[in-house]
Design a protein around this motif. Structure first.
Motif, short mmCIF file in Angstrom:
data_model
loop_
_atom_site.label_atom_id
_atom_site.label_comp_id
_atom_site.label_asym_id
_atom_site.label_seq_id
_atom_site.Cartn_x
_atom_site.Cartn_y
_atom_site.Cartn_z
N PHE A 1 0.87 -1.18 0.00
CA PHE A 1 0.00 0.00 0.00
C PHE A 1 0.90 1.22 0.00
CE2 PHE A 1 -2.80 3.26 1.61
CZ PHE A 1 -4.08 2.89 1.22
N VAL A 2 0.74 2.09 -1.00
CA VAL A 2 1.63 3.25 -1.16
C VAL A 2 0.81 4.54 -1.19
CG1 VAL A 2 3.38 1.91 -2.39
CG2 VAL A 2 1.60 3.10 -3.69
N MET A 3 1.43 5.63 -0.75
CA MET A 3 0.78 6.94 -0.77
C MET A 3 1.81 8.01 -1.12
SD MET A 3 -1.57 6.61 2.69
CE MET A 3 -2.24 8.27 2.56
N GLY A 4 1.33 9.10 -1.70
CA GLY A 4 2.17 10.25 -1.94
C GLY A 4 2.26 11.11 -0.70
N ASP A 5 3.37 11.83 -0.52
CA ASP A 5 3.52 12.71 0.64
C ASP A 5 2.63 13.94 0.54
OD1 ASP A 5 5.38 10.94 1.57
OD2 ASP A 5 7.13 12.16 1.05
N ASN A 6 2.25 14.33 -0.67
CA ASN A 6 1.32 15.43 -0.88
C ASN A 6 -0.09 14.83 -0.85
OD1 ASN A 6 0.13 17.85 -1.53
ND2 ASN A 6 1.12 18.06 -3.53
N ARG A 7 -0.58 14.54 0.34
CA ARG A 7 -1.69 13.62 0.55
C ARG A 7 -2.98 13.99 -0.19
NH1 ARG A 7 -0.04 10.60 5.20
NH2 ARG A 7 1.92 9.73 4.40
N ASP A 8 -3.29 15.26 -0.30
CA ASP A 8 -4.53 15.64 -0.97
C ASP A 8 -4.34 15.91 -2.46
OD1 ASP A 8 -6.26 15.52 1.28
OD2 ASP A 8 -5.38 17.39 2.02
N ASN A 9 -3.14 15.68 -2.95
CA ASN A 9 -2.86 15.86 -4.37
C ASN A 9 -2.08 14.67 -4.91
OD1 ASN A 9 -3.69 18.85 -5.04
ND2 ASN A 9 -2.65 18.92 -3.05
N SER A 10 -2.46 13.49 -4.45
CA SER A 10 -1.81 12.26 -4.90
C SER A 10 -2.87 11.19 -5.11
CB SER A 10 -0.80 11.78 -3.85
OG SER A 10 -0.32 10.48 -4.18
N ARG A 11 -2.90 10.65 -6.32
CA ARG A 11 -3.78 9.51 -6.58
C ARG A 11 -2.92 8.26 -6.40
NH1 ARG A 11 -6.50 6.38 -10.50
NH2 ARG A 11 -8.74 6.31 -10.09
N ASP A 12 -3.24 7.47 -5.40
CA ASP A 12 -2.35 6.38 -5.00
C ASP A 12 -3.17 5.16 -4.61
OD1 ASP A 12 -3.23 7.19 -2.39
OD2 ASP A 12 -1.60 8.67 -2.36
N SER A 13 -2.64 4.33 -3.70
CA SER A 13 -3.33 3.09 -3.32
C SER A 13 -4.72 3.33 -2.76
CB SER A 13 -2.49 2.31 -2.30
OG SER A 13 -1.39 1.69 -2.92
N ARG A 14 -4.95 4.52 -2.25
CA ARG A 14 -6.30 4.84 -1.76
C ARG A 14 -7.32 4.81 -2.89
NH1 ARG A 14 -4.83 10.51 0.82
NH2 ARG A 14 -3.47 10.45 -1.01
N ALA A 15 -6.86 5.10 -4.11
CA ALA A 15 -7.78 5.20 -5.25
C ALA A 15 -7.66 4.04 -6.22
CB ALA A 15 -7.53 6.52 -5.99
N TRP A 16 -6.43 3.56 -6.49
CA TRP A 16 -6.28 2.51 -7.50
C TRP A 16 -5.75 1.19 -6.96
CZ3 TRP A 16 -1.25 1.71 -6.93
CH2 TRP A 16 -0.36 2.79 -6.84
N GLY A 17 -5.60 1.08 -5.64
CA GLY A 17 -5.31 -0.22 -5.06
C GLY A 17 -3.85 -0.49 -4.76
N PHE A 18 -3.52 -1.76 -4.70
CA PHE A 18 -2.25 -2.22 -4.18
C PHE A 18 -1.21 -2.43 -5.29
CE2 PHE A 18 -5.87 -4.00 -1.83
CZ PHE A 18 -5.70 -3.35 -0.63
N VAL A 19 0.07 -2.32 -4.91
CA VAL A 19 1.17 -2.55 -5.84
C VAL A 19 1.63 -4.00 -5.72
CG1 VAL A 19 3.52 -1.91 -6.51
CG2 VAL A 19 1.93 -0.15 -5.68
N PRO A 20 1.49 -4.81 -6.78
CA PRO A 20 2.00 -6.18 -6.72
C PRO A 20 3.52 -6.19 -6.63
CG PRO A 20 0.49 -5.86 -8.58
CD PRO A 20 0.83 -4.50 -8.06
#
Length: 262
Positions: free
Chosen positions: A218-237
Motif C-alpha cells: 500500500f503506497v501513498m504520496g507525501d502530498n496527501r490531498d494531491n496524490s492519486r495512489d493506493s487509496r484510489a487505484w489499489g495495491f502494488v504487486p
C-alpha cells in the motif's frame, strides 16, 4: 516507450557485429584496410551500450519526477537515482526476480510500474506491507490500529501555484518525513477504481481502511490531498516493483536540491 527493450536490442545488434568482426572479419581483412563503417560504429558502440545496460538493469536507473504527488520530499523536475538491487536482482526486459535481497520497508520511497498501466513508472512512499491494515481516516494514518506519530511543522508555500498547505512531520517506524494536507480538500476518496482486491478495503466519509493482500504493498504520496495512489487505484504487486529511490542528482531550476533527498 520500453527503453530497456530498445537498449537490449541495440546491445544484441552491436554485440553480434563486434563478435563477427572479432572472430572472422579481422582475420580476412588486410591491416592497411579501413574497417567498414558499420563495423566501426557497431564495434565501438558495443562496450558503451553494454556498460549502460548493466548499470541501468542491475545497479541504478535515472528517473524524473513528473508530478507533485511527492511534494515536499520530491519536487517536479527533480532527477533521482533508483537503486535496482535493493529489493532483489531481476532479469532485464522481462523483470523476473532471480535473487531475493531485501523487501520494501515502511517509509521507503519506491518506484514501481503503475498497476493500471504497467508501461508507466510511478513513485510513492511505502505505507503498508503485506498483511497490514492501513487506515487513513480524517487525514490521519494508522497502521494495524496504531496511529502513526505526526507533528505540525507549519504551513508550506507552493512556489509555483502560490498557495499554502498544512505541513506535518510523520514518523513511520525509523523513517521521518514531511507530508502536506490541504484544509479545503475532503477526507473521503472521491475517485476510487474497481481495482483487484478492492474487497479488502472499506470506504467511508472519513477516508479508507484497507487490509493489504499477500505479495502486495500500500503506497501513498507525501502530498496527501494531491496524490492519486493506493487509496484510489489499489495495491502494488511485488512483481511491479522497480527499485528504491535514494538520491537527487539533478534539478535544472534549483541546483541546491542535488543530494537533498535520502
Amino acid at each position: 516507450m520500453n527503453f530497456a527493450l530498445i537498449l537490449f536490442v541495440l546491445l544484441v545488434m552491436t554485440g553480434i557485429i563486434w563478435l563477427i568482426d572479432l572472430v572472422w572479419l579481422k582475420k580476412h581483412r588486410n591491416k592497411s584496410d579501413k574497417d567498414p563503417w558499420w563495423v566501426e560504429y557497431g564495434a565501438s558502440f558495443f562496450p558503451v551500450i553494454l556498460v549502460v545496460f548493466v548499470l541501468r538493469s542491475f545497479i541504478v536507473e535515472p528517473f524524473k519526477i513528473p508530478s507533485g504527488s511527492m511534494i515536499p520530499t520530491l519536487l517536479v523536475g527533480d532527477f533521482i537515482l533508483v537503486n535496482k538491487y535493493t529489493y532483489g536482482i531481476r532479469l532485464p526486459v522481462i523483470d523476473k526476480k532471480i535473487i531475493d535481497v531485501n523487501l520494501p520497508a515502511r517509509g521507503d520511497v519506491m518506484v514501481f510500474r503503475y498497476p493500471e498501466d504497467p508501461s508507466l513508472d510511478y513513485i510513492k512512499r511505502v505505507i503498508g506491507l503485506p498483511g497490514d491494515t492501513v487506515a487513513y481516516q480524517n487525514k490521519r494514518l494508522s497502521i494495524n490500529g496504531k496511529p502513526v506519530p505526526v507533528v505540525a511543522e507549519g504551513d508550506y508555500l507552493h512556489p509555483e501555484r502560490l498557495y499554502y498547505s498544512r505541513r506535518y512531520r510523520e514518523t513511520l517506524g525509523e523513517v521521518s518525513y514531511s507530508i502536506l494536507n490541504d484544509g479545503d480538500a475532503p477526507a473521503y476518496i472521491p475517485d476510487a477504481s474497481r481495482f483487484p482486491g478492492r474487497e479488502n478495503c472499506k470506504y467511508n466519509t472519513a477516508g479508507v481502511i484497507c487490509r493489504v493482500p499477500a505479495g502486495h504493498y500500500f503506497v501513498m504520496g507525501d502530498n496527501r490531498d494531491n496524490s492519486r495512489d493506493s487509496r484510489a487505484w489499489g495495491f502494488v504487486p511485488e512483481e511491479n516493483i522497480v527499485g528504491k529511490a535514494f538520491f537527487i542528482w539533478l534539478n535544472f531550476s534549483d541546483p541546491g536540491r542535488i543530494g537533498s533527498f535520502k
